[in-house]
Design a protein around this motif. Structure first.
Motif, PDB file in Angstrom:
ATOM      1  N   LEU A 184       0.881  -1.094  -0.084  1.00 21.46           N
ATOM      2  CA  LEU A 184       0.030   0.003  -0.039  1.00 21.46           C
ATOM      3  C   LEU A 184       0.913   1.336  -0.265  1.00 21.46           C
ATOM      4  O   LEU A 184       1.840   1.499   0.901  1.00 21.46           O
ATOM      5  CB  LEU A 184      -0.823  -0.128   1.054  1.00 21.46           C
ATOM      6  N   ILE A 185       0.641   2.009  -0.927  1.00 21.57           N
ATOM      7  CA  ILE A 185       1.250   3.353  -0.902  1.00 21.57           C
ATOM      8  C   ILE A 185       0.541   4.456  -0.956  1.00 21.57           C
ATOM      9  O   ILE A 185      -0.467   4.813  -1.793  1.00 21.57           O
ATOM     10  CB  ILE A 185       2.184   3.359  -2.374  1.00 21.57           C
ATOM     11  N   VAL A 186       0.756   5.281   0.295  1.00 15.78           N
ATOM     12  CA  VAL A 186       0.042   6.529   0.531  1.00 15.78           C
ATOM     13  C   VAL A 186       0.611   7.760  -0.223  1.00 15.78           C
ATOM     14  O   VAL A 186       1.716   8.151  -0.085  1.00 15.78           O
ATOM     15  CB  VAL A 186      -0.064   6.716   1.733  1.00 15.78           C
ATOM     16  N   ALA A 187      -0.300   8.103  -1.209  1.00 13.51           N
ATOM     17  CA  ALA A 187       0.036   9.378  -1.989  1.00 13.51           C
ATOM     18  C   ALA A 187      -0.975  10.467  -2.070  1.00 13.51           C
ATOM     19  O   ALA A 187      -0.943  11.187  -3.158  1.00 13.51           O
ATOM     20  CB  ALA A 187       0.528   8.907  -3.433  1.00 13.51           C
ATOM     21  N   THR A 188      -1.775  10.510  -0.969  1.00 15.82           N
ATOM     22  CA  THR A 188      -2.691  11.776  -0.816  1.00 15.82           C
ATOM     23  C   THR A 188      -1.985  13.241  -0.506  1.00 15.82           C
ATOM     24  O   THR A 188      -2.750  13.925  -0.745  1.00 15.82           O
ATOM     25  CB  THR A 188      -3.653  11.113  -0.034  1.00 15.82           C
ATOM     26  N   GLY A 189      -0.834  12.982  -0.221  1.00 18.20           N
ATOM     27  CA  GLY A 189       0.002  14.304   0.203  1.00 18.20           C
ATOM     28  C   GLY A 189      -0.329  15.283   1.408  1.00 18.20           C
ATOM     29  O   GLY A 189      -1.167  14.980   1.996  1.00 18.20           O
ATOM     30  N   GLU A 190       0.355  16.160   1.389  1.00 14.05           N
ATOM     31  CA  GLU A 190       0.097  17.083   2.623  1.00 14.05           C
ATOM     32  C   GLU A 190      -0.817  18.062   2.530  1.00 14.05           C
ATOM     33  O   GLU A 190      -1.193  18.851   3.414  1.00 14.05           O
ATOM     34  CB  GLU A 190       1.397  17.986   2.801  1.00 14.05           C
ATOM     35  N   ASN A 191      -1.588  18.166   1.206  1.00 16.80           N
ATOM     36  CA  ASN A 191      -2.496  19.217   0.971  1.00 16.80           C
ATOM     37  C   ASN A 191      -3.882  18.584   0.592  1.00 16.80           C
ATOM     38  O   ASN A 191      -4.512  18.920  -0.303  1.00 16.80           O
ATOM     39  CB  ASN A 191      -2.363  19.962  -0.404  1.00 16.80           C
ATOM     40  N   ALA A 192      -4.291  17.525   1.166  1.00 22.92           N
ATOM     41  CA  ALA A 192      -5.508  16.689   0.824  1.00 22.92           C
ATOM     42  C   ALA A 192      -6.777  17.620   1.294  1.00 22.92           C
ATOM     43  O   ALA A 192      -7.826  17.393   0.565  1.00 22.92           O
ATOM     44  CB  ALA A 192      -5.485  15.472   1.415  1.00 22.92           C
ATOM     45  N   GLU A 193      -6.852  18.139   2.405  1.00 21.79           N
ATOM     46  CA  GLU A 193      -8.092  18.837   2.981  1.00 21.79           C
ATOM     47  C   GLU A 193      -7.705  20.339   3.279  1.00 21.79           C
ATOM     48  O   GLU A 193      -6.619  20.573   3.825  1.00 21.79           O
ATOM     49  CB  GLU A 193      -8.613  18.062   4.196  1.00 21.79           C
TER      50      GLU A 193
END
Length: 445
Positions: A184-193
């Protein structure tokens, strides 16, 4: 028994893998593999769930980070599945940024692995050019994300030694799909919300209130008094845009801020910093940057822009707070076209009371209050990511890898340069696992 043997043994008792061993088709769904719900699925279609086995890694997020790691994997013959909650790649850039946005750093520092920007692009590509580059990037490496898939839960299955990722499908009555993989690679980033500040009276403000994620152009605010809350790069540039569209912007500067020229001594400020850091320590480079900024801007404190105690590079390293790279806003502040205000005490109707006791009325408020990670809301892992801010617990360059096949990309606080470094590391690490297993990856198409 090693990890792989134990995993294979446990699969024999799981209905997902019983199905796959019979059908030999990793793209076929397996019905009813989700845990039993208290309500019958036929009576509650919103709780129906279909499962898919993914032979390569699952990547959450189709922004630049997700695309970069997918391309690096593809180069090594390893397929991946990208789950994206929106209906396009790079949704932050395409759907939640203002029209005049361009890269704040020169293009050579923002290109993704394996593919440079077109040679005819300007030094600072526009938003539209950057999006076109990302679309060409996805096309070149054959990257086709699964859109409208909002990941709501991801957890490591201790029984199967695999990751189970559950996603809701947009536009359906709560229909969910579950995906299963070793990685599982989390690539949602620092600016998701978007970050929404808690300001007394903001909810009752009768004028327009919007976050910069919804702001497109100052043309809608011509002739209006607009209060911009936040003095980062976005807040400063929105103020400049408002000025250029004949609005009357005021900017709230609550904390100390570093303002640097985007270019100095014939180089981009960022590029010059990178060159100097090869020879000198951070504190010395900071002194050079501050000397140049003072020479160009003078004493910014007299205009309400106090500088932090730490230098810009040291502050970035410690807190992740990026200095403002000026693109013309400071001249408007100096001329009085943009007025600097202290922190907000409270809002009453259209009137805003500031910390210095001043009271002024506004027609609109733009919240340039930034973004945050949303990882703690859906990822059930407390080792790699912090529950507090949703960022890796270990600072760059050590925050890219967790345990049991969990990875992160795009959380380095070093922009796309950090993304490129982590994407290559992740692809190499997974490739080594394939080689150790003695098999070649099955590419997920």
């Amino acid at each position: 028994m090693d990890h792989w043997s134990e995993s294979e043994g446990k699969r024999a008792h799981d209905p997902i893998f019983q199905f796959f061993s019979q059908n030999q088709n990793h793209r076929q769904p397996v019905e009813n593999c989700c845990k039993q719900k208290s309500v019958d699925a036929a009576a509650a279609p919103s709780e129906r769930c279909t499962c898919f086995w993914v032979s390569g890694p699952i990547i959450v997020g189709a922004g630049p980070s997700g695309l970069a790691v997918s391309a690096c994997l593809k180069e090594k013959g390893i397929g991946s599945l990208i789950l994206e909650r929106s209906n396009c790649i790079a949704s932050l850039w395409q759907l939640r940024t203002y029209d005049r946005l361009s890269l704040h750093l020169p293009r050579k520092f923002c290109e993704l692995p394996l593919m440079p920007f077109p040679a005819d692009y300007p030094i600072y590509p526009s938003k539209q050019q950057f999006v076109a580059y990302l679309e060409s990037y996805a096309a070149r490496f054959g990257i086709s994300p699964m859109y409208n898939r909002t990941v709501v839960h991801a957890e490591y299955d201790e029984e199967l030694l695999l990751w189970r990722v559950r996603a809701q499908i947009s536009g359906t009555m709560g229909e969910e799909v579950q995906y299963v993989s070793r990685w599982l690679i989390v690539a949602t980033g620092e600016n998701a919300e978007a970050v929404q500040p808690d300001i007394v009276g903001l909810q009752e403000f009768p004028g327009t209130v919007m976050h910069t994620s919804a702001y497109k152009s100052g043309s809608a605010f011509a002739g209006k008094r607009v209060l911009v809350v936040g003095c980062g790069n976005s807040g400063m540039e929105v103020c400049l845009d408002l000025c250029n569209h004949n609005a009357e912007p005021h900017i709230v500067v609550r904390d100390a801020v570093h303002i640097l020229p985007r270019e100095m001594l014939g180089y981009s400020t960022f590029g010059l910093s990178m060159r100097l850091l090869k020879w000198f320590p951070v504190h010395f480079v900071d002194r050079i940057l501050l000397w140049a900024a003072r020479t160009i801007f003078g004493d910014t404190a007299r205009l309400g822009l106090k500088r932090p105690a730490f230098g810009p590079l040291e502050l970035k390293s410690l807190s992740g707070k990026t200095p403002v790279l000026d693109v013309g806003t400071f001249a408007k502040i100096k001329s009085g076209d943009i007025k600097v205000r202290p922190a907000i005490r409270q809002i009453s109707g259209r009137d805003v009371e500031f910390a210095d006791g001043q009271l002024e009325g506004f027609d609109a408020i733009v919240l340039a209050t930034g973004y945050k990670s949303n990882v703690p809301f859906w990822l059930k892992d407390r080792e790699l990511f912090s529950e507090k801010d949703g960022l890796p617990r270990k600072a760059f360059p050590n925050g890219w890898k967790g345990e049991r096949g969990l990875y992160s990309v795009g959380f380095t606080r070093r922009g796309l340069m950090g993304t490129s470094v982590d994407a290559r590391r992740i692809a190499y690490d997974i490739e080594q696992q394939w080689k150790a297993k003695g098999t070649h990856p099955d590419v997920f198409l």
